[in-house]
Design a protein around this motif. Structure first.
Motif, PDB file in Angstrom:
ATOM      1  N   GLN A 275      -1.362  -3.944  -4.089  1.00  0.00           N
ATOM      2  CA  GLN A 275      -0.748  -2.765  -4.026  1.00  0.00           C
ATOM      3  C   GLN A 275      -0.241  -2.739  -1.991  1.00  0.00           C
ATOM      4  OE1 GLN A 275      -0.875   1.183  -5.487  1.00  0.00           O
ATOM      5  NE2 GLN A 275      -1.835   0.281  -7.569  1.00  0.00           N
TER       6      GLN A 275
ATOM      7  N   LEU B  66       5.714  -5.444 -10.134  1.00  0.00           N
ATOM      8  CA  LEU B  66       5.981  -4.773  -9.224  1.00  0.00           C
ATOM      9  C   LEU B  66       6.688  -5.167  -7.951  1.00  0.00           C
ATOM     10  CD1 LEU B  66       4.143  -2.730  -7.532  1.00  0.00           C
ATOM     11  CD2 LEU B  66       2.546  -4.449  -7.151  1.00  0.00           C
TER      12      LEU B  66
ATOM     13  N   ALA C  10       8.439   0.570  -0.006  1.00  0.00           N
ATOM     14  CA  ALA C  10       6.691   0.710  -0.288  1.00  0.00           C
ATOM     15  C   ALA C  10       6.370   1.154   1.218  1.00  0.00           C
ATOM     16  CB  ALA C  10       6.240  -0.251  -0.655  1.00  0.00           C
TER      17      ALA C  10
ATOM     18  N   VAL D 185       0.340   2.793 -10.100  1.00  0.00           N
ATOM     19  CA  VAL D 185       0.877   2.817  -8.677  1.00  0.00           C
ATOM     20  C   VAL D 185       2.058   4.352  -9.241  1.00  0.00           C
ATOM     21  CG1 VAL D 185       3.354   1.428  -8.167  1.00  0.00           C
ATOM     22  CG2 VAL D 185       1.428   0.626  -9.241  1.00  0.00           C
TER      23      VAL D 185
ATOM     24  N   VAL E  22       1.283   3.902  -0.938  1.00  0.00           N
ATOM     25  CA  VAL E  22       0.008   2.805  -1.329  1.00  0.00           C
ATOM     26  C   VAL E  22      -1.204   3.532  -1.156  1.00  0.00           C
ATOM     27  CG1 VAL E  22      -0.352   0.892  -1.112  1.00  0.00           C
ATOM     28  CG2 VAL E  22       1.643   0.722  -1.247  1.00  0.00           C
TER      29      VAL E  22
END
Length: 247
Positions: free
Chosen positions: A8, A182, A198, A229, A240
């Motif tokens: 991540q 992801l 993200a 996630v 994140v």
């Protein structure tokens, strides 16, 4: 969806590289030379149109002058022939002599009128020639500016493209280490969310939408598994967690 915390974090690196690629692309399309070249191109097109018009005028007046000079020459030659007849004594009739003298006088007037026309045409031709010379010089000057701006634009573009190629290579390496599912979600969200898929959770604030999480959302994040996630409840971007999340 689950992913290791390191993956991540790595996704944030991908995001940073994507942002940089977007910035470089915007910079390429926003180079000041683009607007400069557009303005110069408009000026150059206008000057070239004026130059063509002046060249056409010069060509037309050149033909007009040639025709007028030919008319003068024809009248002059006829006047010379008549004068020679008069001087030769070949015409003895007083009536014919009078007629010949009137014609010589008429031809002299006609020649003078035609010569005035030639002078007027010559003046217009000289004016057109001066205009052509002036516009030719101006076209050359603007073209030189176009060439300079083009060279500067191309050099700047080449430099930006080289940098973008390096960033794209780095992005490929980093993205290659992110789990496929992801990365797929990230790319989908990035396309939907203006290039940002993200975002880091920093001091309880989503750096994607810049909104602070409420207490319920903070508790949910605290309770979530490190591999989970998470998604921002406000902007739906991948959220994140880092050591600076303020949890």
């Amino acid at each position: 969806m689950n992913a290791a915390p390191a993956d991540q974090i790595r996704l944030l690196e991908v995001q940073e590289l994507d942002v940089r690629l977007s910035q470089l692309s915007h910079k390429r399309t926003s180079l000041p030379e683009h607007a400069e070249l557009e303005s110069l191109g408009s000026d150059l097109a206008q000057l070239r149109d004026l130059l063509v018009a002046s060249q056409t005028e010069e060509s037309d007046t050149t033909r007009e002058q040639t025709k007028a000079e030919q008319d003068v020459d024809q009248v002059r030659q006829r006047a010379v022939r008549d004068q020679q007849r008069l001087d030769s004594g070949a015409v003895s009739s007083s009536k014919d002599l009078e007629s010949l003298q009137r014609e010589i006088t008429s031809l002299a007037k006609r020649q003078g009128d035609l010569e005035d026309i030639v002078l007027e045409i010559m003046e217009r031709r000289e004016s057109a020639q001066e205009r052509v010379a002036e516009l030719t010089e101006r076209v050359s000057a603007v073209q030189a500016k176009v060439d300079d701006a083009t060279a500067r634009r191309d050099a700047a573009t080449k430099e930006l493209e080289a940098e973008a190629a390096g960033v794209a290579k780095d992005r490929e390496v980093v993205a290659g280490a992110v789990p496929a599912d992801l990365l797929k979600l990230y790319d989908k969200l990035r396309a939907q969310q203006g290039g940002v898929g993200a975002a880091r959770l920093y001091q309880r604030r989503c750096e994607g939408c810049r909104l602070e999480l409420n207490i319920t959302e903070v508790n949910d994040v605290k309770a979530a598994s490190p591999d989970a996630v998470l998604r921002c409840e406000n902007c739906r971007r991948i959220l994140v967690r880092t050591s600076e999340s303020g949890l």
